[in-house]
Design a protein around this motif. Structure first.
Motif, PDB file in Angstrom:
ATOM      1  N   LEU A  92      17.562  54.031  25.522  1.00  0.00           N
ATOM      2  CA  LEU A  92      16.780  55.230  25.813  1.00  0.00           C
ATOM      3  C   LEU A  92      16.514  56.054  24.554  1.00  0.00           C
ATOM      4  CD1 LEU A  92      18.215  56.450  29.234  1.00  0.00           C
ATOM      5  CD2 LEU A  92      16.095  55.236  28.796  1.00  0.00           C
ATOM      6  N   SER A  93      17.282  55.821  23.510  1.00  0.00           N
ATOM      7  CA  SER A  93      17.030  56.539  22.255  1.00  0.00           C
ATOM      8  C   SER A  93      15.824  55.962  21.532  1.00  0.00           C
ATOM      9  CB  SER A  93      18.247  56.475  21.331  1.00  0.00           C
ATOM     10  OG  SER A  93      18.285  55.210  20.673  1.00  0.00           O
ATOM     11  N   GLY A  94      15.569  54.683  21.753  1.00  0.00           N
ATOM     12  CA  GLY A  94      14.470  54.026  21.044  1.00  0.00           C
ATOM     13  C   GLY A  94      14.727  53.854  19.561  1.00  0.00           C
ATOM     14  N   LEU A  95      15.967  54.030  19.133  1.00  0.00           N
ATOM     15  CA  LEU A  95      16.233  54.054  17.689  1.00  0.00           C
ATOM     16  C   LEU A  95      17.254  53.010  17.232  1.00  0.00           C
ATOM     17  CD1 LEU A  95      16.336  57.945  17.286  1.00  0.00           C
ATOM     18  CD2 LEU A  95      14.547  56.415  16.488  1.00  0.00           C
ATOM     19  N   GLY A  96      17.635  52.099  18.145  1.00  0.00           N
ATOM     20  CA  GLY A  96      18.706  51.150  17.821  1.00  0.00           C
ATOM     21  C   GLY A  96      18.417  50.324  16.578  1.00  0.00           C
ATOM     22  N   THR A  97      17.210  49.802  16.489  1.00  0.00           N
ATOM     23  CA  THR A  97      16.895  48.928  15.359  1.00  0.00           C
ATOM     24  C   THR A  97      16.771  49.731  14.067  1.00  0.00           C
ATOM     25  OG1 THR A  97      15.828  47.350  16.796  1.00  0.00           O
ATOM     26  CG2 THR A  97      15.209  47.274  14.483  1.00  0.00           C
ATOM     27  N   ALA A  98      16.104  50.885  14.160  1.00  0.00           N
ATOM     28  CA  ALA A  98      15.942  51.713  12.955  1.00  0.00           C
ATOM     29  C   ALA A  98      17.313  52.104  12.406  1.00  0.00           C
ATOM     30  CB  ALA A  98      15.131  52.961  13.291  1.00  0.00           C
ATOM     31  N   LEU A  99      18.225  52.491  13.288  1.00  0.00           N
ATOM     32  CA  LEU A  99      19.549  52.906  12.823  1.00  0.00           C
ATOM     33  C   LEU A  99      20.330  51.727  12.241  1.00  0.00           C
ATOM     34  CD1 LEU A  99      20.597  55.343  15.696  1.00  0.00           C
ATOM     35  CD2 LEU A  99      20.005  55.960  13.345  1.00  0.00           C
ATOM     36  N   ALA A 100      20.186  50.548  12.859  1.00  0.00           N
ATOM     37  CA  ALA A 100      20.913  49.377  12.335  1.00  0.00           C
ATOM     38  C   ALA A 100      20.398  49.040  10.930  1.00  0.00           C
ATOM     39  CB  ALA A 100      20.746  48.188  13.272  1.00  0.00           C
ATOM     40  N   LEU A 101      19.077  49.118  10.736  1.00  0.00           N
ATOM     41  CA  LEU A 101      18.512  48.804   9.415  1.00  0.00           C
ATOM     42  C   LEU A 101      18.920  49.856   8.381  1.00  0.00           C
ATOM     43  CD1 LEU A 101      14.943  47.616  10.478  1.00  0.00           C
ATOM     44  CD2 LEU A 101      16.746  46.206   9.467  1.00  0.00           C
ATOM     45  N   GLN A 102      18.852  51.131   8.798  1.00  0.00           N
ATOM     46  CA  GLN A 102      19.254  52.198   7.859  1.00  0.00           C
ATOM     47  C   GLN A 102      20.740  52.082   7.545  1.00  0.00           C
ATOM     48  OE1 GLN A 102      17.949  55.547  10.290  1.00  0.00           O
ATOM     49  NE2 GLN A 102      16.532  56.115   8.660  1.00  0.00           N
ATOM     50  N   GLY A 103      21.510  51.773   8.576  1.00  0.00           N
ATOM     51  CA  GLY A 103      22.965  51.651   8.388  1.00  0.00           C
ATOM     52  C   GLY A 103      23.286  50.524   7.414  1.00  0.00           C
ATOM     53  N   ALA A 104      22.575  49.399   7.549  1.00  0.00           N
ATOM     54  CA  ALA A 104      22.810  48.265   6.646  1.00  0.00           C
ATOM     55  C   ALA A 104      22.506  48.695   5.206  1.00  0.00           C
ATOM     56  CB  ALA A 104      21.923  47.089   7.052  1.00  0.00           C
ATOM     57  N   GLU A 105      21.416  49.427   5.050  1.00  0.00           N
ATOM     58  CA  GLU A 105      21.025  49.855   3.702  1.00  0.00           C
ATOM     59  C   GLU A 105      22.045  50.835   3.126  1.00  0.00           C
ATOM     60  OE1 GLU A 105      17.252  52.033   3.336  1.00  0.00           O
ATOM     61  OE2 GLU A 105      16.594  50.448   2.004  1.00  0.00           O
ATOM     62  N   SER A 106      22.489  51.741   3.972  1.00  0.00           N
ATOM     63  CA  SER A 106      23.451  52.738   3.520  1.00  0.00           C
ATOM     64  C   SER A 106      24.792  52.086   3.151  1.00  0.00           C
ATOM     65  CB  SER A 106      23.636  53.768   4.646  1.00  0.00           C
ATOM     66  OG  SER A 106      24.692  54.618   4.366  1.00  0.00           O
ATOM     67  N   LEU A 107      25.224  51.134   3.978  1.00  0.00           N
ATOM     68  CA  LEU A 107      26.507  50.462   3.706  1.00  0.00           C
ATOM     69  C   LEU A 107      26.399  49.618   2.432  1.00  0.00           C
ATOM     70  CD1 LEU A 107      29.383  49.810   4.564  1.00  0.00           C
ATOM     71  CD2 LEU A 107      28.493  48.132   6.190  1.00  0.00           C
ATOM     72  N   ALA A 108      25.282  48.900   2.293  1.00  0.00           N
ATOM     73  CA  ALA A 108      25.119  48.064   1.095  1.00  0.00           C
ATOM     74  C   ALA A 108      25.133  48.937  -0.161  1.00  0.00           C
ATOM     75  CB  ALA A 108      23.813  47.278   1.181  1.00  0.00           C
ATOM     76  N   ALA A 109      24.480  50.102  -0.090  1.00  0.00           N
ATOM     77  CA  ALA A 109      24.439  50.993  -1.260  1.00  0.00           C
ATOM     78  C   ALA A 109      25.840  51.521  -1.558  1.00  0.00           C
ATOM     79  CB  ALA A 109      23.481  52.148  -1.004  1.00  0.00           C
ATOM     80  N   ALA A 110      26.570  51.889  -0.512  1.00  0.00           N
ATOM     81  CA  ALA A 110      27.920  52.442  -0.710  1.00  0.00           C
ATOM     82  C   ALA A 110      28.862  51.396  -1.311  1.00  0.00           C
ATOM     83  CB  ALA A 110      28.472  52.952   0.627  1.00  0.00           C
TER      84      ALA A 110
END
Ligand SMILES: Cc1cc2nc3c(=O)[nH]c(=O)nc-3n(C[C@H](O)[C@H](O)[C@H](O)COP(=O)(O)OP(=O)(O)OC[C@H]3O[C@@H](n4cnc5c(N)ncnc54)[C@H](O)[C@@H]3O)c2cc1C
Length: 406
Positions: free
Chosen positions: A298-316
């Motif tokens: 219902l958030s409609g944001l699952g994929t966007a958050l997973a992609l952003q999360g991957a990018e954020s984790l990789a950078a960290a």
């Protein structure tokens, strides 16, 4: 720090694998399914997903696979159209857009880009995780056990990594009161065409029957209904029997969909849940995507958050050594936590506005959809969207009306 195990070859897992591989890590991805999991409805490329995919160099490929969509239409149980929102609504920022691709295609595109230092192991999962001075010792169900510097749980809402390292699912799961079945229907000569429209049929009792365009010759079907728990995944017959019971009296194409569901290769049934975990890492085990913060379809944001999360984790993790791993994982959490908290906030009545319970509720919802598109109100919304620079969260979230999670 050079060896990472990623559990789950979904959107977040494979995107992280690609980023870490490019950063020089040796990556192992273990996926419980025997092959890359197909299925799912569409992913909207208007928002943050687009930016991450662009940075990954995958956007052009994604744009080659857009679904040919004309809009969203609310129909009644006789198939009569009661309200519609074409893709052009609100300057192209309506609920359904012309820039969506099937989750199946997105997963395949990210997977196909896997780097040379990445090994995928399908049909396997983790059985035990034991942290020691050298890393995390991982026992697999099928492969030999091994030690990794870091383990990432990108294994979705029902994460096994989370169960092993953080605690039972019941500690983290917040059901939203709805369940959803979805699958791909192969068209035959007698299948009614959806003609490019996502069709949504609301029935009393908070039940929703939907069909939308998929690959040519296919339709993506969804059946939503009230439920907090479901029969075990192992008992397929009980799950089909539940659908038969719940949708016994609904009209439109329900009978056709129930019959087709039994032979669909990608049939899936799950509850709409949110996942709330206080801290996403414990030692050298960290969660990513739905396993950490599922905001629900219902958030409609699952994929966007997973992609952003991957990018954020990789950078960290870039250049991290064991001594500062904790700091790196804290940085990842600091960056992602505000976004996931915002995504998990649902305005009051969100569930009911998607799946009204009564005839009056259904009629009101369709009326509101028509009013929103009358000239003065549509002009106001279009201007607001243009000023904001992109679809406001409420609209983005409603773009997920026909999308659901595993
Ligand atoms: C088949 C499928 C269809 C989906 N359809 C939609 C949709 O239509 N709309 C929507 O909004 N969201 C959908 N989702 C969810 C959406 O992909 C996620 O919300 C989002 O992309 C976040 O991605 P994720 O990487 O956290 O999880 P996911 O993309 O869900 O990936 C998780 C991966 O982990 C694997 N996995 C699960 N358990 C284990 C285990 N024990 N060991 C190893 N691997 C495991 C799964 O098979 C899957 O490949 C779907 C997910 C899947 C898997």
């Amino acid at each position: 720090m050079s060896r990472v195990l990623i559990v789950g070859a979904g959107i977040g897992g494979d995107a992280l694998a690609l980023m870490l591989d490019r950063a020089g890590w040796d990556v192992t991805v273990v996926e419980i399914a025997p092959e890359l999991r197909a299925g799912g409805q569409t992913v909207d490329l208007r928002g943050d997903s687009r930016e991450v995919l662009n940075r990954l160099g995958l956007l052009d490929e994604c744009l080659l696979h857009l679904v040919d969509q004309r809009g969203l239409a609310w129909i009644d149980e006789s198939g009569e159209r009661r309200a519609a929102m074409p893709v052009e609504a609100f300057g192209g920022q309506g609920f359904v857009s012309s820039e969506e691709l099937l989750r199946t295609d997105l997963a395949r595109i990210i997977h196909a880009a896997s780097g040379p230092r990445t090994e995928h192991r399908f049909d396997d999962t983790v059985a035990q995780l034991t942290e020691n001075a050298h890393g995390v010792h991982v026992t697999f169900r099928r492969h030999e056990s091994e030690t990794f510097d870091l383990v990432v749980g990108a294994d979705g809402t029902h994460s096994r990594v989370r169960s092993l390292a953080f605690g039972p699912e019941s500690d983290f799961r917040h059901p939203l009161g709805l369940a959803h079945a979805w699958f791909t229907l192969r068209e035959t000569a007698t299948t009614p065409s959806v003609e490019g429209w996502s069709l949504m049929c609301n029935a009393v009792g908070a039940r929703v029957i939907g069909a939308r365009p998929g690959h040519p010759g296919e339709q993506e079907v969804g059946l939503t209904f009230p439920a907090d728990t479901l029969p075990s995944r192992k008992d397929a017959e009980a799950r089909f029997a539940l659908l038969e019971r719940v949708f016994a009296d609904t009209g439109w194409r329900t009978r056709e969909f129930l019959d087709a569901s039994r032979s669909a290769a990608d049939f899936a049934l799950d509850t709409y849940d949110q996942i709330h975990v206080d801290r996403w890492h414990r030692g050298r085990v960290v969660l990513l995507g739905d396993s950490a913060w599922c905001a629900s379809p219902l958030s409609g944001l699952g994929t966007a958050l997973a992609l952003q999360g991957a990018e954020s984790l990789a950078a960290a993790l870039d250049g991290a050594v064991p001594d500062d791993l904790e700091q790196a994982l804290d940085a990842y959490e600091r960056e992602m936590r505000p976004r996931t908290t915002a995504a998990q906030k649902m305005y009051p009545g969100r569930v009911r506005s998607y799946a009204p319970r009564t005839r009056r509720g259904i009629a009101t919802m369709r009326f509101v959809m028509r009013v929103l598109q009358t000239r003065p109100i549509a002009a106001l919304i279009t201007r607001a969207v243009a000023d904001y620079g992109r679809a406001p969260a409420a609209i983005e979230s409603d773009a997920a009306l026909l999308q659901t999670t595993r």
